[in-house]
Design a protein around this motif. Structure first.
Motif, mmCIF file in Angstrom:
data_model
loop_
_atom_site.group_PDB
_atom_site.id
_atom_site.type_symbol
_atom_site.label_atom_id
_atom_site.label_comp_id
_atom_site.label_asym_id
_atom_site.label_seq_id
_atom_site.Cartn_x
_atom_site.Cartn_y
_atom_site.Cartn_z
ATOM 1 N N PHE A 86 0.831 -1.203 0.000
ATOM 2 C CA PHE A 86 0.000 0.000 0.000
ATOM 3 C C PHE A 86 0.869 1.259 0.000
ATOM 4 O O PHE A 86 0.637 2.201 -0.773
ATOM 5 N N ILE A 87 1.879 1.274 0.852
ATOM 6 C CA ILE A 87 2.783 2.429 0.929
ATOM 7 C C ILE A 87 3.623 2.530 -0.338
ATOM 8 O O ILE A 87 3.826 3.627 -0.882
ATOM 9 N N LYS A 88 4.089 1.395 -0.822
ATOM 10 C CA LYS A 88 4.893 1.399 -2.047
ATOM 11 C C LYS A 88 4.090 1.947 -3.222
ATOM 12 O O LYS A 88 4.595 2.741 -4.035
ATOM 13 N N SER A 93 7.661 4.118 -4.569
ATOM 14 C CA SER A 93 8.707 3.189 -4.148
ATOM 15 C C SER A 93 8.819 3.302 -2.632
ATOM 16 O O SER A 93 8.378 4.295 -2.047
ATOM 17 N N LEU A 94 9.396 2.309 -2.002
ATOM 18 C CA LEU A 94 9.539 2.388 -0.550
ATOM 19 C C LEU A 94 10.598 3.417 -0.184
ATOM 20 O O LEU A 94 11.670 3.463 -0.798
ATOM 21 N N GLN A 114 13.364 -5.909 5.507
ATOM 22 C CA GLN A 114 13.475 -6.979 4.515
ATOM 23 C C GLN A 114 13.041 -6.509 3.126
ATOM 24 O O GLN A 114 13.571 -6.955 2.111
ATOM 25 N N ALA A 115 12.073 -5.578 3.099
ATOM 26 C CA ALA A 115 11.535 -5.091 1.825
ATOM 27 C C ALA A 115 12.448 -4.063 1.160
ATOM 28 O O ALA A 115 12.182 -3.664 0.021
ATOM 29 N N GLY A 116 13.497 -3.613 1.877
ATOM 30 C CA GLY A 116 14.460 -2.712 1.246
ATOM 31 C C GLY A 116 14.665 -1.379 1.921
ATOM 32 O O GLY A 116 15.471 -0.560 1.440
ATOM 33 N N VAL A 117 13.970 -1.098 3.013
ATOM 34 C CA VAL A 117 14.205 0.150 3.757
ATOM 35 C C VAL A 117 15.523 -0.004 4.507
ATOM 36 O O VAL A 117 15.680 -0.903 5.333
ATOM 37 N N THR A 118 16.475 0.878 4.229
ATOM 38 C CA THR A 118 17.838 0.653 4.728
ATOM 39 C C THR A 118 18.051 1.096 6.173
ATOM 40 O O THR A 118 18.891 0.541 6.877
#
Length: 395
Positions: A86-88, A93-94, A114-118
């Protein structure tokens, strides 16, 4: 303690109903629910003080269930799958960094990582939850309240899932979030709260001790707009969780998607009154159905030191009809705490006898608790569910 309106700051609140609550770890308290005559927002007032509530969170709040061995529920996993997508979708993009206020056991932030937020960071008042976040997911958290925490970092995304309904000053916290994102060309916030919808769609215990603010779609939009956030995406669910929920993704960039707010006083007042009548009738009916079994038991123990036990006592004539021998719970945090006339003890400390009965007061975790108590049934102890639902909607 009397409050002012959490949305508009008005002090002209009309009390709709009030009860004496037997709260865990606290003295008897008068807890009521009131409506703002100006904007129509519903909040808990009178209520306990901020310090008393913080004591509850730091010493009592538990976010995992022994039956799951500290693992997230299936519904929690499902909800995070949706929130991330939903946010993406709403952003494109995240974001690269995320701050979660009310980060619980760290599972949400672990999924965003895990989804890519550093860069992820949590804010959590419960000491046990902070330890769990580090142990289970290696998530760092600031051990403080939403009202008091500070950070010098800037985050592209701020997450508040099921937090605003707990805060004494939610507008102040939203302003703090907005200030954290001031240096950015554009920042985003995702908020999710229980939705004060039609009374017929609300679950038992919707007006609870921990939830001191109640949001409709209209006043949630107003709360965001008043603090410099502009809604860009909205999702509502009515049947997938215990109570209806609404999630809103908002941007710091001005948008023009919302209508002008108007007072909800008349509508919300009627909704509260209807729900309250249904609520009291529901709890008493559920108790009446198992009352003969309780009255025939040698000893009766309540399973679960917490809010549902408090609501059971407040909304029924249980104490007039049944002698309660004691209170028990598997959470070490609750052992020794006083609730009403009982001190919570570990299950192993009780000398169980065939013919004893245990009454599970929990709504959200009833099925999991019942399944975990087979060892008591093996001892010829009756384990009774108050609500008797096969609940797949817990968070």
């Amino acid at each position: 303690m009397q409050r002012q309106c959490f949305i508009c700051g008005g002090r002209d609140l009309e009390c709709l109903f009030v009860n004496t609550w037997v709260l865990p770890g606290l003295d008897l308290k008068e807890i009521g629910f009131s409506i703002c005559r100006n904007c129509g927002s519903v909040c808990q007032s009178p209520t306990v003080t901020f310090d008393e509530m913080m004591h509850f969170y730091s010493s009592m709040a538990v976010y995992t269930n022994p039956g799951r061995r500290e693992k997230p529920s299936e519904s929690k996993i499902r909800d995070l799958d949706e929130q991330i997508q939903f946010i993406k979708r709403g952003v494109g993009s995240l974001p690269s960094s995320a701050l979660q206020i009310g980060s619980s056991d760290g599972y949400t932030l672990s999924r965003f990582k895990q989804a890519g937020v550093t860069r992820v960071l949590g804010v959590e008042p419960g000491e046990a939850s902070v330890r769990l976040a580090k142990k289970l997911y290696n998530i760092d958290c600031i051990n403080d309240s939403a009202e008091n925490f500070t950070t010098t970092e800037t985050f592209e995304l701020v997450i508040l899932t099921h937090v605003l309904e707990h805060l004494y000053a939610p507008q102040t916290v939203l302003n703090k979030c907005r200030h954290i994102q001031d240096p950015l060309p554009e920042g985003f916030i995702y908020v999710e709260v229980p939705l004060f919808a039609s009374p017929d769609s609300l679950c038992p215990g919707f007006f609870s001790f921990e939830h001191i603010n109640y949001y409709t779609r209209a006043n949630l939009f107003k709360s965001l707009l008043d603090t410099g956030y502009y809604p860009v995406s909205t999702v509502e669910h009515y049947n997938s969780n215990l109570a209806p929920v609404i999630g809103v993704l908002a941007s710091t960039k001005p948008q023009h998607h919302t209508e002008e707010f108007s007072s909800e006083y008349e509508n919300n007042s009627k909704k509260v009154q209807k729900y309250r009548q249904q609520e009291v009738a529901y709890w008493q009916q559920k108790l009446d159905e198992i009352l003969p079994t309780l009255q025939q038991a040698k000893n009766v123990y309540l399973w679960g030191a917490g809010i549902h036990t408090c609501q059971l006592v407040a909304n029924t004539n249980l104490l007039e009809k049944v002698h309660i021998t004691g209170l028990t719970d598997t959470s070490e945090l609750k052992w020794g705490l006083k609730q009403g006339n009982w001190h919570c003890v570990p299950p192993e400390a009780i000398e169980w006898q065939p013919g004893d009965a245990v009454l599970i007061s929990s709504y959200a975790s009833e099925k999991e608790i019942f399944d975990a108590l087979q060892w008591l049934r093996d001892k010829k102890i009756k384990t009774l569910c108050l609500h008797r639902i096969d609940n797949t909607k817990t968070n």
